[in-house]
Design an enzyme around this catalytic site. Sequence first.
Site, PDB file in Angstrom:
ATOM      1  N   GLY A  39       0.820  -1.200   0.000  1.00  0.00           N
ATOM      2  CA  GLY A  39       0.000   0.000   0.000  1.00  0.00           C
ATOM      3  C   GLY A  39       0.856   1.253   0.000  1.00  0.00           C
ATOM      4  O   GLY A  39       2.083   1.217  -0.103  1.00  0.00           O
TER       5      GLY A  39
ATOM      6  N   GLY B 196      -8.275  -0.196  -1.480  1.00  0.00           N
ATOM      7  CA  GLY B 196      -8.311  -1.652  -1.609  1.00  0.00           C
ATOM      8  C   GLY B 196      -7.971  -2.374  -0.327  1.00  0.00           C
ATOM      9  O   GLY B 196      -7.669  -3.572  -0.354  1.00  0.00           O
TER      10      GLY B 196
ATOM     11  N   GLY C 215       2.593   4.669   1.580  1.00  0.00           N
ATOM     12  CA  GLY C 215       3.139   5.074   2.863  1.00  0.00           C
ATOM     13  C   GLY C 215       4.540   4.572   3.119  1.00  0.00           C
ATOM     14  O   GLY C 215       5.099   3.763   2.361  1.00  0.00           O
TER      15      GLY C 215
ATOM     16  N   GLU D 143      -2.405  -2.988  -6.107  1.00  0.00           N
ATOM     17  CA  GLU D 143      -3.271  -1.882  -6.515  1.00  0.00           C
ATOM     18  C   GLU D 143      -2.444  -0.680  -6.966  1.00  0.00           C
ATOM     19  O   GLU D 143      -2.704  -0.074  -7.998  1.00  0.00           O
ATOM     20  CB  GLU D 143      -4.163  -1.489  -5.332  1.00  0.00           C
TER      21      GLU D 143
END
Length: 431
Positions: A212, A335, A214, A237
Amino acid sequence: MRRLSPAEAASVINPVDSLSVPLGPGVPGEFMHALDAREDFENFEINGALLPDLFGVLTKPGVSYRSGFYGPAERFLINAGVDVQFVPSDFRGFVSMLEKLNTRVVATMASPPDSEGWMSLSLHAGAHVAELQRAAADPDRICLVETSPLFPTTFGIGLEHRHALHIDDVDIVVEGQYTPINLADAPTTEVEEAIASFALPFIPDGATLQTGIGGIPNTIATALAEGPGSGYGIHSEMFTSGLMRLCQAGKVTNDNKGIYNGYSVTTFAAGIPELYEWLNNNDDVRFLPVEIINSPEVISRNEQMVTINGAMAVDLSGQITADTIEGRQFSGIGGHEDFVAGAALELSDRSLVCLPSTTSVDGQTVSRIMPKLSEGSIVTTPRHMVDVVITEYGVAELRGLTVRERARALASIGHPEFREELLTVAEVWPV
Protein backbone atom coordinates in the site's frame (compact mmCIF):
# COMPACT_ATOMS: atom_id res chain seq x y z
CA MET A 1 -12.39 14.53 -32.37
CA ARG A 2 -11.49 18.13 -31.54
CA ARG A 3 -8.04 19.33 -30.48
CA LEU A 4 -8.54 22.12 -27.97
CA SER A 5 -6.35 24.20 -25.71
CA PRO A 6 -6.99 23.84 -21.98
CA ALA A 7 -8.93 27.12 -21.98
CA GLU A 8 -11.01 26.05 -24.98
CA ALA A 9 -11.74 22.71 -23.34
CA ALA A 10 -12.82 24.48 -20.14
CA SER A 11 -15.41 26.41 -22.14
CA VAL A 12 -17.10 23.11 -23.04
CA ILE A 13 -18.33 22.80 -19.45
CA ASN A 14 -21.82 24.27 -19.00
CA PRO A 15 -22.84 26.38 -15.97
CA VAL A 16 -24.94 23.39 -14.91
CA ASP A 17 -22.88 20.27 -15.58
CA SER A 18 -21.12 17.20 -14.19
CA LEU A 19 -17.58 15.88 -14.54
CA SER A 20 -15.72 12.81 -13.33
CA VAL A 21 -11.94 12.48 -13.21
CA PRO A 22 -9.84 9.51 -12.11
CA LEU A 23 -7.94 9.10 -8.88
CA GLY A 24 -4.62 10.91 -8.38
CA PRO A 25 -2.25 10.55 -11.34
CA GLY A 26 -5.17 10.21 -13.76
CA VAL A 27 -6.46 13.75 -13.13
CA PRO A 28 -6.14 15.98 -16.24
CA GLY A 29 -4.27 18.83 -14.56
CA GLU A 30 -4.09 21.63 -17.14
CA PHE A 31 -7.75 21.19 -18.02
CA MET A 32 -8.70 21.34 -14.34
CA HIS A 33 -6.60 24.46 -13.78
CA ALA A 34 -8.16 26.09 -16.85
CA LEU A 35 -11.53 25.76 -15.14
CA ASP A 36 -10.21 28.13 -12.45
CA ALA A 37 -10.87 31.10 -14.74
CA ARG A 38 -14.59 30.41 -15.00
CA GLU A 39 -16.96 32.45 -12.80
CA ASP A 40 -20.34 31.42 -14.21
CA PHE A 41 -20.97 28.05 -12.61
CA GLU A 42 -24.45 27.49 -11.22
CA ASN A 43 -24.38 23.79 -10.34
CA PHE A 44 -21.18 22.09 -11.45
CA GLU A 45 -20.53 18.74 -9.76
CA ILE A 46 -17.01 17.29 -9.90
CA ASN A 47 -16.35 13.68 -8.90
CA GLY A 48 -12.81 12.53 -8.17
CA ALA A 49 -10.38 11.15 -5.60
CA LEU A 50 -6.91 11.82 -4.19
CA LEU A 51 -6.35 15.09 -6.05
CA PRO A 52 -2.70 15.58 -7.13
CA ASP A 53 -2.95 19.38 -6.97
CA LEU A 54 -4.99 22.28 -5.60
CA PHE A 55 -7.50 23.32 -8.25
CA GLY A 56 -9.09 26.74 -7.79
CA VAL A 57 -12.30 25.70 -9.51
CA LEU A 58 -13.24 23.75 -6.38
CA THR A 59 -13.45 27.01 -4.41
CA LYS A 60 -15.86 28.67 -6.84
CA PRO A 61 -19.52 29.39 -6.01
CA GLY A 62 -21.79 26.85 -7.65
CA VAL A 63 -19.14 24.11 -7.68
CA SER A 64 -19.33 20.98 -5.52
CA TYR A 65 -16.70 18.28 -5.15
CA ARG A 66 -17.40 14.64 -4.24
CA SER A 67 -14.32 12.56 -3.39
CA GLY A 68 -13.88 8.82 -2.95
CA PHE A 69 -10.44 9.16 -1.37
CA TYR A 70 -8.91 12.09 0.51
CA GLY A 71 -5.29 13.14 0.11
CA PRO A 72 -3.39 16.25 1.21
CA ALA A 73 -5.26 18.43 -1.31
CA GLU A 74 -8.70 17.37 -0.06
CA ARG A 75 -7.66 17.86 3.57
CA PHE A 76 -6.28 21.33 2.78
CA LEU A 77 -9.50 22.33 0.99
CA ILE A 78 -11.65 21.13 3.88
CA ASN A 79 -9.54 23.08 6.39
CA ALA A 80 -9.95 26.14 4.15
CA GLY A 81 -13.72 25.82 4.35
CA VAL A 82 -14.35 24.35 0.90
CA ASP A 83 -17.37 22.06 0.58
CA VAL A 84 -15.81 18.64 0.00
CA GLN A 85 -18.04 15.61 0.50
CA PHE A 86 -16.77 12.06 0.96
CA VAL A 87 -18.43 9.19 -0.91
CA PRO A 88 -17.86 5.91 0.98
CA SER A 89 -16.76 3.20 -1.43
CA ASP A 90 -13.88 0.84 -1.90
CA PHE A 91 -11.88 1.32 -5.08
CA ARG A 92 -13.68 -1.48 -6.93
CA GLY A 93 -16.99 0.13 -6.07
CA PHE A 94 -16.02 3.23 -8.03
CA VAL A 95 -16.85 1.30 -11.22
CA SER A 96 -20.59 0.92 -10.57
CA MET A 97 -20.72 4.28 -8.80
CA LEU A 98 -19.42 6.05 -11.91
CA GLU A 99 -21.89 4.20 -14.09
CA LYS A 100 -24.71 5.34 -11.81
CA LEU A 101 -23.52 8.96 -11.76
CA ASN A 102 -23.36 9.01 -15.56
CA THR A 103 -21.62 12.39 -15.62
CA ARG A 104 -21.84 14.30 -18.89
CA VAL A 105 -18.06 14.74 -19.09
CA VAL A 106 -15.47 12.07 -18.28
CA ALA A 107 -11.83 13.18 -18.46
CA THR A 108 -8.41 11.61 -17.96
CA MET A 109 -4.67 12.02 -18.45
CA ALA A 110 -2.82 10.04 -21.10
CA SER A 111 0.46 9.96 -22.96
CA PRO A 112 0.53 11.46 -26.50
CA PRO A 113 -0.79 9.25 -29.33
CA ASP A 114 1.60 6.77 -30.91
CA SER A 115 2.06 6.36 -34.68
CA GLU A 116 -1.23 4.45 -34.88
CA GLY A 117 -3.22 6.97 -32.82
CA TRP A 118 -3.34 5.07 -29.50
CA MET A 119 -3.05 7.18 -26.33
CA SER A 120 -1.81 5.15 -23.38
CA LEU A 121 -3.77 5.73 -20.16
CA SER A 122 -0.32 5.96 -18.59
CA LEU A 123 -0.36 5.97 -14.77
CA HIS A 124 -4.00 5.09 -14.14
CA ALA A 125 -6.42 2.38 -15.24
CA GLY A 126 -8.46 2.28 -12.06
CA ALA A 127 -12.22 2.49 -12.30
CA HIS A 128 -12.54 4.85 -15.27
CA VAL A 129 -11.68 2.67 -18.26
CA ALA A 130 -15.22 1.46 -18.94
CA GLU A 131 -16.72 4.87 -18.17
CA LEU A 132 -14.38 6.62 -20.61
CA GLN A 133 -15.43 4.13 -23.27
CA ARG A 134 -19.13 4.61 -22.49
CA ALA A 135 -18.80 8.39 -22.68
CA ALA A 136 -16.92 8.15 -25.97
CA ALA A 137 -19.71 6.03 -27.46
CA ASP A 138 -22.54 8.30 -26.25
CA PRO A 139 -23.30 11.33 -28.46
CA ASP A 140 -24.77 13.15 -25.45
CA ARG A 141 -21.61 12.79 -23.37
CA ILE A 142 -18.01 13.96 -23.73
CA CYS A 143 -14.86 11.87 -23.40
CA LEU A 144 -11.95 14.28 -22.86
CA VAL A 145 -8.31 13.17 -22.87
CA GLU A 146 -5.45 15.44 -21.83
CA THR A 147 -2.04 14.33 -23.08
CA SER A 148 1.42 15.19 -21.82
CA PRO A 149 4.81 13.90 -23.02
CA LEU A 150 5.87 13.89 -19.35
CA PHE A 151 3.50 10.98 -18.68
CA PRO A 152 4.93 7.54 -19.49
CA THR A 153 3.55 5.19 -22.10
CA THR A 154 2.43 2.04 -20.31
CA PHE A 155 0.59 -1.10 -21.38
CA GLY A 156 -2.31 -3.38 -20.54
CA ILE A 157 -2.77 -7.04 -21.42
CA GLY A 158 -4.37 -8.16 -24.68
CA LEU A 159 -6.89 -6.31 -26.80
CA GLU A 160 -9.58 -6.53 -24.12
CA HIS A 161 -7.44 -4.59 -21.66
CA ARG A 162 -5.32 -2.49 -23.99
CA HIS A 163 -4.93 0.37 -21.46
CA ALA A 164 -5.29 2.94 -24.24
CA LEU A 165 -7.86 5.01 -26.08
CA HIS A 166 -7.72 5.72 -29.80
CA ILE A 167 -7.62 9.34 -30.80
CA ASP A 168 -10.46 8.79 -33.30
CA ASP A 169 -12.76 7.44 -30.59
CA VAL A 170 -12.63 10.34 -28.13
CA ASP A 171 -14.39 13.71 -28.35
CA ILE A 172 -11.71 16.15 -27.17
CA VAL A 173 -7.92 15.99 -26.93
CA VAL A 174 -6.09 18.61 -24.89
CA GLU A 175 -2.35 18.77 -25.53
CA GLY A 176 -0.36 19.97 -22.55
CA GLN A 177 2.80 19.64 -20.48
CA TYR A 178 1.36 18.60 -17.13
CA THR A 179 3.82 16.90 -14.77
CA PRO A 180 2.94 13.74 -12.79
CA ILE A 181 2.72 14.10 -9.03
CA ASN A 182 6.03 13.72 -7.18
CA LEU A 183 5.54 11.52 -4.12
CA ALA A 184 8.94 12.06 -2.56
CA ASP A 185 10.23 9.42 -0.17
CA ALA A 186 10.24 10.52 3.47
CA PRO A 187 13.29 9.57 5.57
CA THR A 188 12.89 6.10 7.04
CA THR A 189 12.32 6.05 10.80
CA GLU A 190 13.56 3.56 13.37
CA VAL A 191 9.97 2.51 14.00
CA GLU A 192 9.45 1.72 10.31
CA GLU A 193 12.68 -0.26 10.21
CA ALA A 194 11.63 -2.26 13.27
CA ILE A 195 8.22 -3.02 11.73
CA ALA A 196 9.92 -4.09 8.49
CA SER A 197 12.19 -6.46 10.41
CA PHE A 198 9.13 -8.22 11.85
CA ALA A 199 7.39 -8.32 8.45
CA LEU A 200 10.25 -9.81 6.41
CA PRO A 201 9.99 -13.38 7.81
CA PHE A 202 6.44 -13.56 6.41
CA ILE A 203 7.71 -12.97 2.86
CA PRO A 204 9.28 -16.12 1.39
CA ASP A 205 11.23 -16.29 -1.83
CA GLY A 206 8.82 -16.36 -4.74
CA ALA A 207 6.02 -14.55 -2.87
CA THR A 208 3.62 -12.35 -4.80
CA LEU A 209 3.48 -8.89 -3.23
CA GLN A 210 1.03 -6.06 -2.77
CA THR A 211 2.18 -2.93 -0.99
CA GLY A 212 0.00 0.00 0.00
CA ILE A 213 0.86 3.68 0.16
CA GLY A 214 3.14 5.07 2.86
CA GLY A 215 6.49 4.77 4.56
CA ILE A 216 6.15 1.28 6.04
CA PRO A 217 5.31 -0.59 2.80
CA ASN A 218 8.10 1.32 1.00
CA THR A 219 10.55 0.44 3.78
CA ILE A 220 9.62 -3.24 3.48
CA ALA A 221 10.00 -3.18 -0.31
CA THR A 222 13.38 -1.48 -0.02
CA ALA A 223 14.51 -4.03 2.59
CA LEU A 224 13.54 -6.85 0.23
CA ALA A 225 15.50 -5.16 -2.57
CA GLU A 226 18.59 -5.06 -0.36
CA GLY A 227 18.07 -8.55 1.10
CA PRO A 228 18.96 -12.06 -0.09
CA GLY A 229 15.48 -13.11 -1.28
CA SER A 230 14.47 -13.41 -4.93
CA GLY A 231 11.88 -14.61 -7.42
CA TYR A 232 9.12 -12.26 -6.25
CA GLY A 233 5.96 -11.39 -8.16
CA ILE A 234 3.92 -8.20 -8.00
CA HIS A 235 0.12 -7.89 -7.95
CA SER A 236 -0.54 -4.51 -6.36
CA GLU A 237 -3.27 -1.88 -6.51
CA MET A 238 -0.57 0.82 -6.46
CA PHE A 239 2.84 0.57 -8.07
CA THR A 240 5.30 2.53 -5.90
CA SER A 241 8.88 3.72 -5.92
CA GLY A 242 9.68 0.90 -3.48
CA LEU A 243 8.39 -1.74 -5.91
CA MET A 244 10.47 -0.14 -8.67
CA ARG A 245 13.59 -0.54 -6.52
CA LEU A 246 12.70 -4.18 -5.91
CA CYS A 247 12.51 -4.71 -9.68
CA GLN A 248 15.73 -2.77 -10.30
CA ALA A 249 17.51 -5.03 -7.81
CA GLY A 250 16.65 -8.02 -10.00
CA LYS A 251 14.44 -9.54 -7.31
CA VAL A 252 11.20 -9.65 -9.34
CA THR A 253 10.66 -12.40 -11.91
CA ASN A 254 6.87 -12.94 -11.85
CA ASP A 255 7.58 -16.52 -12.92
CA ASN A 256 5.41 -18.51 -10.52
CA LYS A 257 2.44 -16.32 -9.66
CA GLY A 258 -0.16 -18.62 -11.15
CA ILE A 259 -1.95 -15.71 -12.83
CA TYR A 260 -0.51 -13.01 -15.10
CA ASN A 261 2.83 -14.81 -15.07
CA GLY A 262 5.62 -12.73 -16.54
CA TYR A 263 4.14 -9.38 -15.56
CA SER A 264 3.95 -7.10 -12.55
CA VAL A 265 0.31 -6.01 -12.59
CA THR A 266 -1.19 -2.88 -11.06
CA THR A 267 -4.04 -0.43 -11.54
CA PHE A 268 -2.23 2.88 -10.87
CA ALA A 269 1.25 4.17 -10.14
CA ALA A 270 2.59 7.10 -8.15
CA GLY A 271 6.01 7.93 -6.78
CA ILE A 272 9.17 9.83 -7.60
CA PRO A 273 10.05 11.12 -11.12
CA GLU A 274 12.47 8.21 -11.60
CA LEU A 275 9.52 5.83 -11.33
CA TYR A 276 7.76 7.48 -14.29
CA GLU A 277 10.91 7.38 -16.42
CA TRP A 278 11.39 3.71 -15.52
CA LEU A 279 7.76 2.85 -16.37
CA ASN A 280 7.93 4.46 -19.84
CA ASN A 281 7.62 1.69 -22.44
CA ASN A 282 8.34 -0.91 -19.75
CA ASP A 283 6.83 -4.20 -20.97
CA ASP A 284 7.27 -5.88 -17.60
CA VAL A 285 4.63 -3.77 -15.82
CA ARG A 286 1.03 -3.99 -16.98
CA PHE A 287 -2.00 -1.90 -15.96
CA LEU A 288 -5.43 -3.50 -15.55
CA PRO A 289 -8.80 -2.10 -14.37
CA VAL A 290 -9.34 -2.03 -10.62
CA GLU A 291 -12.18 -4.56 -10.75
CA ILE A 292 -9.56 -7.13 -11.80
CA ILE A 293 -6.58 -6.08 -9.70
CA ASN A 294 -8.60 -5.66 -6.49
CA SER A 295 -10.84 -8.69 -6.86
CA PRO A 296 -10.28 -10.94 -3.80
CA GLU A 297 -10.86 -14.01 -5.97
CA VAL A 298 -8.20 -12.89 -8.47
CA ILE A 299 -5.81 -11.90 -5.66
CA SER A 300 -6.16 -15.36 -4.10
CA ARG A 301 -5.14 -17.05 -7.36
CA ASN A 302 -1.59 -15.75 -6.87
CA GLU A 303 0.85 -18.20 -5.27
CA GLN A 304 2.10 -17.21 -1.80
CA MET A 305 0.32 -13.87 -1.89
CA VAL A 306 1.51 -11.43 0.79
CA THR A 307 -0.35 -8.14 1.17
CA ILE A 308 1.14 -5.25 3.15
CA ASN A 309 -1.03 -2.36 4.29
CA GLY A 310 -1.20 0.26 7.03
CA ALA A 311 -3.78 1.29 9.60
CA MET A 312 -4.66 4.18 11.87
CA ALA A 313 -5.73 2.01 14.81
CA VAL A 314 -6.79 -1.49 15.81
CA ASP A 315 -8.84 -2.55 18.80
CA LEU A 316 -8.42 -5.72 20.84
CA SER A 317 -11.06 -7.51 18.79
CA GLY A 318 -9.02 -6.94 15.63
CA GLN A 319 -11.19 -4.27 14.04
CA ILE A 320 -9.15 -2.01 11.77
CA THR A 321 -9.59 1.72 11.26
CA ALA A 322 -7.50 2.71 8.25
CA ASP A 323 -9.14 5.78 6.70
CA THR A 324 -10.60 7.92 9.50
CA ILE A 325 -9.38 9.61 12.68
CA GLU A 326 -12.00 9.83 15.44
CA GLY A 327 -14.69 9.57 12.79
CA ARG A 328 -13.26 12.31 10.56
CA GLN A 329 -12.35 11.27 7.06
CA PHE A 330 -8.58 11.26 6.52
CA SER A 331 -7.95 9.15 3.42
CA GLY A 332 -10.15 6.49 1.83
CA ILE A 333 -11.10 2.84 1.82
CA GLY A 334 -9.26 2.01 -1.39
CA GLY A 335 -8.31 -1.65 -1.61
CA HIS A 336 -7.59 -2.26 2.08
CA GLU A 337 -10.41 -4.71 2.70
CA ASP A 338 -10.02 -6.38 -0.71
CA PHE A 339 -6.36 -7.26 -0.21
CA VAL A 340 -6.91 -8.42 3.35
CA ALA A 341 -9.86 -10.55 2.16
CA GLY A 342 -8.04 -11.93 -0.88
CA ALA A 343 -5.12 -13.17 1.21
CA ALA A 344 -7.54 -14.79 3.65
CA LEU A 345 -8.87 -17.20 1.02
CA GLU A 346 -5.74 -19.37 0.94
CA LEU A 347 -3.82 -20.74 3.93
CA SER A 348 -0.48 -20.12 2.19
CA ASP A 349 -1.27 -16.43 1.72
CA ARG A 350 -0.68 -13.78 4.38
CA SER A 351 -2.08 -10.32 5.01
CA LEU A 352 0.12 -7.96 7.06
CA VAL A 353 -1.43 -4.85 8.62
CA CYS A 354 1.44 -2.68 9.88
CA LEU A 355 1.27 0.36 12.14
CA PRO A 356 3.33 2.18 14.77
CA SER A 357 2.17 1.36 18.28
CA THR A 358 1.51 5.03 19.15
CA THR A 359 0.77 8.42 17.69
CA SER A 360 0.75 11.96 19.07
CA VAL A 361 -2.48 13.90 19.59
CA ASP A 362 -2.21 17.49 20.86
CA GLY A 363 1.22 16.69 22.26
CA GLN A 364 0.05 13.58 24.09
CA THR A 365 1.21 10.05 23.24
CA VAL A 366 -1.78 7.87 22.35
CA SER A 367 -1.84 4.11 21.80
CA ARG A 368 -2.91 2.90 18.36
CA ILE A 369 -3.69 -0.51 19.90
CA MET A 370 -6.89 0.29 21.76
CA PRO A 371 -9.18 -1.67 24.11
CA LYS A 372 -12.06 -0.37 22.01
CA LEU A 373 -12.13 1.98 19.08
CA SER A 374 -12.96 5.50 20.24
CA GLU A 375 -16.54 6.70 20.02
CA GLY A 376 -17.43 7.67 16.48
CA SER A 377 -14.65 5.57 14.92
CA ILE A 378 -15.43 3.91 11.61
CA VAL A 379 -14.27 0.37 10.83
CA THR A 380 -12.47 -0.01 7.49
CA THR A 381 -11.78 -3.75 7.70
CA PRO A 382 -13.78 -6.06 10.01
CA ARG A 383 -12.12 -8.24 12.62
CA HIS A 384 -12.90 -11.58 10.99
CA MET A 385 -10.75 -10.76 7.95
CA VAL A 386 -7.59 -9.70 9.77
CA ASP A 387 -4.63 -12.09 9.73
CA VAL A 388 -1.41 -10.48 11.00
CA VAL A 389 -0.94 -7.17 12.83
CA ILE A 390 2.61 -5.80 13.24
CA THR A 391 3.98 -2.95 15.33
CA GLU A 392 7.56 -2.08 16.20
CA TYR A 393 7.13 -4.29 19.28
CA GLY A 394 6.17 -7.51 17.57
CA VAL A 395 3.63 -9.59 15.70
CA ALA A 396 0.07 -10.68 16.49
CA GLU A 397 -1.06 -13.59 14.31
CA LEU A 398 -4.85 -13.65 14.66
CA ARG A 399 -6.01 -16.30 12.22
CA GLY A 400 -7.71 -19.13 14.11
CA LEU A 401 -7.54 -17.51 17.56
CA THR A 402 -10.48 -17.05 19.91
CA VAL A 403 -11.61 -13.53 20.73
CA ARG A 404 -9.72 -13.55 24.05
CA GLU A 405 -6.59 -15.02 22.47
CA ARG A 406 -6.74 -12.31 19.82
CA ALA A 407 -7.04 -9.63 22.50
CA ARG A 408 -4.00 -11.02 24.36
CA ALA A 409 -1.95 -11.20 21.15
CA LEU A 410 -2.78 -7.61 20.17
CA ALA A 411 -2.18 -6.29 23.68
CA SER A 412 1.27 -7.88 23.70
CA ILE A 413 2.46 -5.75 20.75
CA GLY A 414 1.30 -2.47 22.25
CA HIS A 415 3.71 0.21 23.42
CA PRO A 416 5.20 -0.59 26.87
CA GLU A 417 3.57 2.56 28.27
CA PHE A 418 0.14 1.08 27.54
CA ARG A 419 0.80 -2.64 27.42
CA GLU A 420 -0.06 -3.52 31.02
CA GLU A 421 -3.41 -1.78 30.74
CA LEU A 422 -4.13 -3.54 27.44
CA LEU A 423 -3.19 -6.95 28.87
CA THR A 424 -5.45 -6.36 31.87
CA VAL A 425 -8.37 -5.58 29.57
CA ALA A 426 -7.53 -8.60 27.40
CA GLU A 427 -7.86 -10.96 30.37
CA VAL A 428 -11.49 -9.97 30.90
CA TRP A 429 -12.28 -9.65 27.21
CA PRO A 430 -15.78 -10.93 26.38
CA VAL A 431 -15.84 -14.46 25.01
